[in-house]
Motif scaffolding. Structure first.
Motif, PDB file in Angstrom:
ATOM      1  N   GLU A 152       2.850  23.321   2.605  1.00 51.98           N
ATOM      2  CA  GLU A 152       4.284  23.060   2.861  1.00 51.98           C
ATOM      3  C   GLU A 152       4.040  21.820   4.339  1.00 51.98           C
ATOM      4  OE1 GLU A 152       6.979  24.106   1.719  1.00 51.98           O
ATOM      5  OE2 GLU A 152       5.714  25.201   0.140  1.00 51.98           O
ATOM      6  N   HIS A 153       5.213  21.085   4.371  1.00 47.06           N
ATOM      7  CA  HIS A 153       5.420  20.269   5.365  1.00 47.06           C
ATOM      8  C   HIS A 153       5.674  20.888   6.690  1.00 47.06           C
ATOM      9  CE1 HIS A 153       5.117  16.324   3.104  1.00 47.06           C
ATOM     10  NE2 HIS A 153       5.799  16.965   2.149  1.00 47.06           N
ATOM     11  N   CYS A 180       8.339  15.363   8.849  1.00 44.69           N
ATOM     12  CA  CYS A 180       6.932  16.162   8.973  1.00 44.69           C
ATOM     13  C   CYS A 180       6.027  15.615   9.922  1.00 44.69           C
ATOM     14  CB  CYS A 180       6.227  16.013   7.650  1.00 44.69           C
ATOM     15  SG  CYS A 180       4.450  17.095   7.717  1.00 44.69           S
ATOM     16  N   GLU A 191      12.386  18.012   0.877  1.00 46.95           N
ATOM     17  CA  GLU A 191      12.601  19.317   0.864  1.00 46.95           C
ATOM     18  C   GLU A 191      13.569  19.675  -0.152  1.00 46.95           C
ATOM     19  OE1 GLU A 191      14.842  21.530   3.803  1.00 46.95           O
ATOM     20  OE2 GLU A 191      12.907  22.557   4.284  1.00 46.95           O
ATOM     21  N   ASP A 194      12.436  25.484  -4.618  1.00 46.19           N
ATOM     22  CA  ASP A 194      11.062  26.011  -5.132  1.00 46.19           C
ATOM     23  C   ASP A 194      10.561  25.353  -6.627  1.00 46.19           C
ATOM     24  OD1 ASP A 194      11.137  27.018  -2.523  1.00 46.19           O
ATOM     25  OD2 ASP A 194      11.703  28.814  -3.329  1.00 46.19           O
ATOM     26  N   THR A 198       5.855  19.020  -3.506  1.00 41.21           N
ATOM     27  CA  THR A 198       6.331  18.428  -2.286  1.00 41.21           C
ATOM     28  C   THR A 198       5.528  17.460  -1.576  1.00 41.21           C
ATOM     29  OG1 THR A 198       4.809  20.119  -1.001  1.00 41.21           O
ATOM     30  CG2 THR A 198       6.852  21.055  -1.565  1.00 41.21           C
TER      31      THR A 198
END
Length: 548
Positions: A152-153, A180, A191, A194, A198
């Motif tokens: 993740e970022h 980020c 973003e 899900d 990413t």
């Protein structure tokens, strides 16, 4: 029986080689052709032999290789092929040799789920390292030594927020427009829901790359060779500009302290690039860069892909300290090669043939023409400014702008001019900021046609302009601008289509009392016949200036 047949897979003579046919995911993630990857591996092998009394790196069973941003797996596959051949004497049994290479010597980090599967298929002949068709027989995990897990970022700096809730229903205020902290990309762009990619690359999304490697491959992991072709950029700011990220991969790789580092990246870092000033200075002063090979036309390396400003690859050698061998390749031919101190200037001059000409000009220590050149958006108006009218009214000032490729003139009231009012009543030589495409075609015009405009006048961000006292001076500057000498000096700093103010830094001021010609300038700066011939071959005639 041949080596490839004994192993039950083909290491050579794949016809066609699928990795020469695979399409690129995007211009940001460009697959490396096998032939180009092998050029880089040849360079690594030569440097290793130089550092190890002629020994072959492919005959050393202790050397570890890492591609920390593998896409097609081409580097890992070609390394494997070379090691299989080079270690035949030390490890005669083919299966034992293949298992040793794949479990102890060759490692990769996938940049996406898809590319990790492609890379495993390229290296292990199976998308599962421990699968039925894998050429390796000693892996317990399906990943083998090609790791990938979503990362993740880390967003920070948001100024806009939404009210949401955590898993237990408690109210949470969450930022929506941050960046980020590792790669600088836009939260708003990347973003997403899900399950979608990413593009948070594991290799650069960490403060401790040594700990990350220990987490992935083991505590005692030290890589001798790091090689590959990283992602180049990510979208940001609503897609209006791209954020370079390739330099983060270079910096992280150096922190791992390999013996040799060989990487591909866009050439824009040499003279420009968003946020690349510190990286450029670090690269130029790093005496461990043994070799740098530059391709002004990226399509020569990556067919069908245009990387603005060209691409390059470099070899960094931890045991080396000295001048860098730099070469330029066009149409498959090495057109320039020199041994150079990369930090001689504030940017890197790509083609070594121009350096001696530049030295002759700079040795005179003349004032730069940027002393009479505007800054970007001098009057405060962007290129899409529309607050003008088409019919001149009393006390109006002509406004020069561009619309759909056409040079047009509107009018604004003098009272509208709030910035740089002292430059309104000057004669000007306007030059479009967008010029040619940074040396993709030779000979090159480099810059667009200049336009002489009388006082008073203003312009939008479309133009930079030289400001003069009178018409004679303006016409003198325009004649100078049109010379091949002038545009050659600009070309040494111009990497892409955009001609910023800094690209004119090395152009010296002249006396604005005549119409300048190349012959006068060649004579003034005492250029040799060979140097004149070089400029003439690189720069195309521009033609006459427009009047306004």
């Amino acid at each position: 029986m041949a080596v490839a047949e004994q192993a039950g897979f083909q290491l050579r003579n794949r016809n066609p080689d699928v990795l020469t046919c695979i399409a690129n995911l995007s211009n940001d993630e460009v697959f490396t052709p096998p032939e180009f990857a092998n050029r880089m591996l040849d360079l690594v092998a030569e440097a290793w032999a130089t550092d190890h009394d002629g020994a072959s790196i492919w005959a050393d069973s202790t050397v570890r290789f890492l591609d920390p941003f593998t896409k097609s797996g081409v580097f890992l596959r070609e390394i494997n092929k070379r090691l299989v051949e080079g270690l035949a004497e030390e490890i005669p049994d083919l299966q034992e040799r293949v298992d040793h290479i794949l479990t102890k010597q060759v490692f990769g980090i996938g940049i996406t789920q898809l590319t990790s599967l492609i890379a495993r298929r390229s290296l292990y002949c199976s998308k599962w390292a421990n699968g039925e068709h894998s050429i390796a027989s000693s892996f317990d995990s399906a990943d083998g030594n090609i790791w990938f897990e979503p990362v993740e970022h880390t967003w920070a700096g948001a100024t806009e927020f939404i009210e949401t809730a955590d898993a237990e229903g408690r109210p949470v205020k969450r930022g929506t427009n941050g960046r980020c902290t590792y790669c600088g990309t836009s939260q708003r762009i990347l973003e997403r829901e899900d399950g979608l990619e990413t593009y948070a690359y594991a290799f650069i999304h960490t403060n401790d790359v040594h700990a990350r490697m220990a987490e992935l491959f083991g505590d005692d992991m030290q890589f001798d060779v790091i090689i590959g072709n990283p992602p180049y950029q990510l979208q940001s700011d609503g897609g209006t500009r791209d954020v370079p990220i390739y330099h983060h991969f270079v910096e992280q790789a150096k922190k791992l302290q390999p013996r040799l580092l060989c990487m591909v990246m866009p050439s824009r870092w040499m003279a420009g690039g968003l946020g690349l000033g510190e990286f450029r200075q670090t690269m130029l002063t790093d005496k461990r860069i043994r070799e740098l090979v530059e391709y002004p036309v990226s399509r020569e390396v990556f067919p069908g892909v245009e990387v603005k400003g060209g691409i390059c690859y470099f070899l960094w050698d931890a045991t080396y300290h000295g001048r860098s061998a730099m070469s330029t390749v066009r149409d498959g031919n090495e057109v320039s090669r020199s041994s150079r101190d990369l930090d001689e200037f504030d940017i890197l001059v790509r083609d070594g043939r121009g350096i001696e000409i530049l030295r002759k000009v700079l040795d005179r220590k003349e004032e730069s023409i940027t002393t009479i050149l505007s800054v970007d958006k001098e009057f405060g108006w962007t290129s899409n400014f529309s607050g003008y009218h088409s019919i001149k009214q009393r006390d109006d000032v002509p406004l020069y702008y561009n619309s759909k490729g056409k040079r047009l003139v509107g009018y604004v009231a003098r009272s509208q001019i709030k910035k740089s009012a002292h430059l309104v009543d000057t004669w000007k030589v306007l030059t479009p900021k967008a010029g040619s495409d940074g040396g993709q075609r030779i000979p090159d015009v480099v810059l667009g046609q200049p336009m002489v405009v009388s006082s008073p006048s203003v312009c939008t961000q479309t133009y930079l302009f030289f400001f003069l006292d009178n018409q004679r001076q303006a016409e003198s500057v325009a004649s100078y601008f049109q010379t091949k000498f002038f545009r050659f000096l600009v070309s040494l700093r111009k990497m892409t289509q955009d001609a910023t103010r800094s690209t004119y830094l090395w152009v010296p001021v002249q006396a604005w009392d005549r119409a300048w010609s190349d012959q006068e300038l060649y004579s003034k700066y005492e250029l040799s016949a060979a140097e004149i011939s070089y400029i003439e071959s690189m720069i195309k005639d521009l033609g006459g200036a427009h009047g306004g």
